[in-house]
Enzyme design. Structure first.
Site, PDB file in Angstrom:
ATOM      1  N   GLY A  10       0.841  -1.206   0.000  1.00 57.34           N
ATOM      2  CA  GLY A  10       0.000   0.000   0.000  1.00 57.34           C
ATOM      3  C   GLY A  10       0.870   1.247   0.000  1.00 57.34           C
ATOM      4  O   GLY A  10       0.431   2.322   0.422  1.00 57.34           O
ATOM      5  N   THR A  12       1.823   3.188  -2.273  1.00 57.61           N
ATOM      6  CA  THR A  12       1.454   4.281  -3.176  1.00 57.61           C
ATOM      7  C   THR A  12       0.244   5.065  -2.672  1.00 57.61           C
ATOM      8  O   THR A  12      -0.195   6.001  -3.313  1.00 57.61           O
ATOM      9  CB  THR A  12       1.102   3.711  -4.573  1.00 57.61           C
ATOM     10  OG1 THR A  12       0.094   2.697  -4.382  1.00 57.61           O
ATOM     11  CG2 THR A  12       2.301   3.095  -5.256  1.00 57.61           C
ATOM     12  N   GLY A  13      -0.321   4.658  -1.520  1.00 58.90           N
ATOM     13  CA  GLY A  13      -1.549   5.279  -1.017  1.00 58.90           C
ATOM     14  C   GLY A  13      -1.293   6.465  -0.097  1.00 58.90           C
ATOM     15  O   GLY A  13      -0.151   6.932   0.055  1.00 58.90           O
ATOM     16  N   TYR A 138     -15.590  -4.870   5.568  1.00 63.80           N
ATOM     17  CA  TYR A 138     -14.261  -4.311   5.873  1.00 63.80           C
ATOM     18  C   TYR A 138     -13.889  -4.610   7.324  1.00 63.80           C
ATOM     19  O   TYR A 138     -12.774  -5.026   7.629  1.00 63.80           O
ATOM     20  CB  TYR A 138     -14.354  -2.805   5.633  1.00 63.80           C
ATOM     21  CG  TYR A 138     -13.149  -1.964   5.975  1.00 63.80           C
ATOM     22  CD1 TYR A 138     -12.081  -1.864   5.089  1.00 63.80           C
ATOM     23  CD2 TYR A 138     -13.109  -1.216   7.157  1.00 63.80           C
ATOM     24  CE1 TYR A 138     -10.996  -1.044   5.382  1.00 63.80           C
ATOM     25  CE2 TYR A 138     -12.027  -0.400   7.454  1.00 63.80           C
ATOM     26  CZ  TYR A 138     -10.971  -0.314   6.560  1.00 63.80           C
ATOM     27  OH  TYR A 138      -9.902   0.493   6.855  1.00 63.80           O
ATOM     28  N   LYS A 142     -10.741  -6.862   8.811  1.00 62.95           N
ATOM     29  CA  LYS A 142      -9.699  -6.195   9.601  1.00 62.95           C
ATOM     30  C   LYS A 142      -9.560  -6.845  10.973  1.00 62.95           C
ATOM     31  O   LYS A 142      -8.445  -7.039  11.475  1.00 62.95           O
ATOM     32  CB  LYS A 142     -10.035  -4.712   9.777  1.00 62.95           C
ATOM     33  CG  LYS A 142      -9.841  -3.882   8.523  1.00 62.95           C
ATOM     34  CD  LYS A 142      -8.371  -3.642   8.266  1.00 62.95           C
ATOM     35  CE  LYS A 142      -8.133  -2.684   7.120  1.00 62.95           C
ATOM     36  NZ  LYS A 142      -6.716  -2.620   6.734  1.00 62.95           N
ATOM     37  N   CYS A 166      -7.137   6.408  13.673  1.00 63.44           N
ATOM     38  CA  CYS A 166      -8.458   7.020  13.492  1.00 63.44           C
ATOM     39  C   CYS A 166      -8.538   7.482  12.033  1.00 63.44           C
ATOM     40  O   CYS A 166      -7.719   7.075  11.217  1.00 63.44           O
ATOM     41  CB  CYS A 166      -8.648   8.177  14.479  1.00 63.44           C
ATOM     42  SG  CYS A 166      -7.427   9.481  14.325  1.00 63.44           S
ATOM     43  N   ARG A 214     -15.858  13.022  14.720  1.00 62.22           N
ATOM     44  CA  ARG A 214     -14.751  12.154  14.306  1.00 62.22           C
ATOM     45  C   ARG A 214     -13.413  12.702  14.805  1.00 62.22           C
ATOM     46  O   ARG A 214     -13.258  13.914  14.968  1.00 62.22           O
ATOM     47  CB  ARG A 214     -14.681  12.071  12.774  1.00 62.22           C
ATOM     48  CG  ARG A 214     -15.872  11.393  12.103  1.00 62.22           C
ATOM     49  CD  ARG A 214     -15.891   9.892  12.343  1.00 62.22           C
ATOM     50  NE  ARG A 214     -16.993   9.232  11.663  1.00 62.22           N
ATOM     51  CZ  ARG A 214     -18.192   9.006  12.210  1.00 62.22           C
ATOM     52  NH1 ARG A 214     -18.451   9.391  13.445  1.00 62.22           N
ATOM     53  NH2 ARG A 214     -19.120   8.388  11.521  1.00 62.22           N
ATOM     54  N   ASP A 276     -25.840   9.325   7.927  1.00 62.67           N
ATOM     55  CA  ASP A 276     -24.796   9.921   8.764  1.00 62.67           C
ATOM     56  C   ASP A 276     -23.696   8.922   9.140  1.00 62.67           C
ATOM     57  O   ASP A 276     -22.616   9.299   9.546  1.00 62.67           O
ATOM     58  CB  ASP A 276     -25.415  10.438  10.081  1.00 62.67           C
ATOM     59  CG  ASP A 276     -25.734  11.924  10.000  1.00 62.67           C
ATOM     60  OD1 ASP A 276     -25.245  12.593   9.069  1.00 62.67           O
ATOM     61  OD2 ASP A 276     -26.474  12.408  10.877  1.00 62.67           O
TER      62      ASP A 276
HETATM   63  P1  NDP Z   1      -5.269   4.169  -0.016  1.00 61.63           P
HETATM   64  O1  NDP Z   1      -6.609   3.847  -0.617  1.00 61.63           O
HETATM   65  O2  NDP Z   1      -4.740   5.543  -0.167  1.00 61.63           O
HETATM   66  O3  NDP Z   1      -4.213   3.146  -0.568  1.00 61.63           O
HETATM   67  C1  NDP Z   1      -4.481   1.793  -0.628  1.00 61.63           C
HETATM   68  C2  NDP Z   1      -3.208   1.115  -1.025  1.00 61.63           C
HETATM   69  O4  NDP Z   1      -3.451  -0.288  -1.106  1.00 61.63           O
HETATM   70  C3  NDP Z   1      -2.690   1.568  -2.394  1.00 61.63           C
HETATM   71  O5  NDP Z   1      -1.283   1.649  -2.339  1.00 61.63           O
HETATM   72  C4  NDP Z   1      -3.140   0.433  -3.303  1.00 61.63           C
HETATM   73  O6  NDP Z   1      -2.308   0.285  -4.434  1.00 61.63           O
HETATM   74  C5  NDP Z   1      -2.988  -0.747  -2.360  1.00 61.63           C
HETATM   75  N1  NDP Z   1      -3.789  -1.895  -2.771  1.00 61.63           N
HETATM   76  C6  NDP Z   1      -5.149  -1.985  -2.811  1.00 61.63           C
HETATM   77  N2  NDP Z   1      -5.511  -3.189  -3.286  1.00 61.63           N
HETATM   78  C7  NDP Z   1      -4.360  -3.874  -3.542  1.00 61.63           C
HETATM   79  C8  NDP Z   1      -4.073  -5.154  -4.048  1.00 61.63           C
HETATM   80  N3  NDP Z   1      -5.039  -6.009  -4.397  1.00 61.63           N
HETATM   81  N4  NDP Z   1      -2.771  -5.528  -4.189  1.00 61.63           N
HETATM   82  C9  NDP Z   1      -1.790  -4.677  -3.847  1.00 61.63           C
HETATM   83  N5  NDP Z   1      -1.982  -3.449  -3.337  1.00 61.63           N
HETATM   84  C10 NDP Z   1      -3.261  -3.049  -3.201  1.00 61.63           C
HETATM   85  O7  NDP Z   1      -5.345   3.711   1.492  1.00 61.63           O
HETATM   86  P2  NDP Z   1      -4.825   4.432   2.827  1.00 61.63           P
HETATM   87  O8  NDP Z   1      -3.408   4.846   2.665  1.00 61.63           O
HETATM   88  O9  NDP Z   1      -5.868   5.402   3.219  1.00 61.63           O
HETATM   89  O10 NDP Z   1      -4.932   3.216   3.866  1.00 61.63           O
HETATM   90  C11 NDP Z   1      -3.832   2.370   4.192  1.00 61.63           C
HETATM   91  C12 NDP Z   1      -4.255   1.442   5.311  1.00 61.63           C
HETATM   92  O11 NDP Z   1      -4.706   2.197   6.414  1.00 61.63           O
HETATM   93  C13 NDP Z   1      -5.402   0.504   4.941  1.00 61.63           C
HETATM   94  O12 NDP Z   1      -5.130  -0.768   5.484  1.00 61.63           O
HETATM   95  C14 NDP Z   1      -6.610   1.123   5.616  1.00 61.63           C
HETATM   96  O13 NDP Z   1      -7.564   0.140   5.944  1.00 61.63           O
HETATM   97  C15 NDP Z   1      -5.978   1.733   6.834  1.00 61.63           C
HETATM   98  N6  NDP Z   1      -6.713   2.867   7.415  1.00 61.63           N
HETATM   99  C16 NDP Z   1      -6.978   3.983   6.656  1.00 61.63           C
HETATM  100  C17 NDP Z   1      -7.674   5.037   7.217  1.00 61.63           C
HETATM  101  C18 NDP Z   1      -7.995   6.267   6.435  1.00 61.63           C
HETATM  102  O14 NDP Z   1      -8.713   7.134   6.971  1.00 61.63           O
HETATM  103  N7  NDP Z   1      -7.527   6.420   5.210  1.00 61.63           N
HETATM  104  C19 NDP Z   1      -8.139   4.992   8.617  1.00 61.63           C
HETATM  105  C20 NDP Z   1      -7.738   3.813   9.331  1.00 61.63           C
HETATM  106  C21 NDP Z   1      -7.067   2.788   8.728  1.00 61.63           C
HETATM  107  P3  NDP Z   1      -2.550   1.155  -5.804  1.00 61.63           P
HETATM  108  O15 NDP Z   1      -2.971   2.525  -5.409  1.00 61.63           O
HETATM  109  O16 NDP Z   1      -1.217   1.125  -6.447  1.00 61.63           O
HETATM  110  O17 NDP Z   1      -3.640   0.467  -6.535  1.00 61.63           O
END
Ligand code: NDP
Length: 320
Positions: A10, A12-13, A138, A142, A166, A214, A276
């Site tokens: 993850g 790239t997220g 989800y 988790k 959070c 939140r 909500d």
């Molecule tokens: P993003 O949606 O920004 O990023 C998700 C990441 O997961 C991307 O890098 C994506 O890759 C990768 N991904 C998704 N599906 C696959 C797959 N099948 N194989 C490989 N990689 C995959 O998520 P966040 O950064 O927001 O979240 C990261 C973690 O934090 C998650 O586990 C989430 O549950 C948790 N979290 C997030 C919160 C939030 O508010 N955002 C709150 C609490 C927990 P690509 O983009 O390259 O497709």
């Protein structure tokens, strides 16, 4: 010093990019960091996961990859959220174990806690009752990460642990109106509303009553905490990574802060026909505060302003 190869799934997220940013400021000679997204490996697929671990040979994993989305996306796709996340988590933990990975830090969320509970929620309450019906797919996927971590410790003596952030926001978030969380969703709406002129007759519609509360953590603050967990926190038990309870804000406060950051001149309206979600999910960060009493979080207004500035400068490359 022992050499660590740290693989961030993850990567790239939203959170992965924030970690990359902080690591670049705080490099350690014994750490090599690898950030991967879904283009590099489909973690729903075991073979693809094995090839990824074979390629990089990580000693440590920060496991962020997940199917992630906001309230409305979850409500419509509970089966996909359940199945994809079950597959991703099982593949990552089992492949880490098979490759002798020393430590895995996986990511839960405060929104997977029981719907009917007492507040504030804490780390001991994850499994105490069903989650909110809007995101049960989800949530159960988790929760099983925590179950698996305990089983890997018991059966294989592995230190695979988890963090519970959070709500997170910051640069590189997902701004797609169909799948975004509340802050990037509202940012996209405001941006689109004022791009052709910021006039007093514009109406900024916020879904829901604006009343839910939140806790929001800035992704760069969270990234610092995740580095601390990787380097210093050595327990299988999950740890909540959240701002303090006093920093909880209402959705209307979020909307007003965003409107101010965009210098929006129109009117904010709440569409009370829309759902909500949970009214609140206040989490206690006292376990974290016991370890890091002096940790300072970026003030909400400043973090929002920085994120809005980032979005305005990077609209063309942002996930829209
Ligand atoms: P993003 O949606 O920004 O990023 C998700 C990441 O997961 C991307 O890098 C994506 O890759 C990768 N991904 C998704 N599906 C696959 C797959 N099948 N194989 C490989 N990689 C995959 O998520 P966040 O950064 O927001 O979240 C990261 C973690 O934090 C998650 O586990 C989430 O549950 C948790 N979290 C997030 C919160 C939030 O508010 N955002 C709150 C609490 C927990 P690509 O983009 O390259 O497709």
């Amino acid at each position: 010093m022992e050499k660590k190869i740290i693989l961030v799934t993850g990567g790239t997220g939203l959170i992965g990019k924030a970690i990359e940013n902080i690591v670049n400021e705080d490099k350690k000679d014994n750490e090599e960091w690898i950030f991967v997204g879904s283009k590099e490996a489909d973690l729903c697929d075991k073979k693809s996961t094995e090839q990824l671990f074979e390629k990089y040979k990580p000693t440590h994993v920060i496991h962020l990859a997940a199917m992630v989305g906001g309230l409305f996306h979850n409500m419509a796709h509970n089966l996909d959220f359940l199945r994809n996340n079950l597959h991703i988590n099982d593949n990552v933990l089992q492949t880490a174990h098979e490759n002798n990975v020393i430590k895995v830090v996986s990511c839960l969320s405060t929104c997977i806690f029981p719907d009917k509970t007492t507040y504030p929620i804490d780390e001991t309450m994850i499994h105490n009752g069903p989650p909110h019906p809007s995101n049960y797919g989800y949530s159960y996927a988790k929760r099983l990460l925590d179950v698996a971590n305990h089983a890997y410790l018991e059966q294989n003596n592995r230190l695979y642990t988890s963090i519970i952030p959070c709500n997170v926001f910051g640069p590189h978030d997902n701004f797609n109106p169909h799948s975004s969380h509340v802050i990037p969703g509202l940012m996209r709406k405001l941006y689109d509303l004022i791009k052709d002129g910021n006039t007093e007759d514009k109406i900024f519609t916020v879904l829901g009553s604006g009343k839910p509360l939140r806790q929001f953590i800035y992704s760069l603050d969270l990234a610092k905490l995740i580095l601390w967990v990787l380097r210093e926190y050595n327990s299988v038990e999950p740890i909540i990574l959240s701002v303090d309870e006093k920093d909880e804000v209402s959705i209307s406060k979020v909307a007003e802060t965003l409107a101010k950051a965009f210098d929006f001149k129109g009117k904010i309206v709440y569409d009370t026909t829309a759902a909500d979600g949970q009214y609140k999910k206040t989490a206690s960060n006292s376990k974290l505060r016991n370890y890091l009493p002096a940790m300072q979080f970026t003030p909400f207004e400043n973090a929002i302003k920085e994120t809005v500035n980032w979005y305005r400068s990077n609209y063309n490359i942002a996930r829209n």
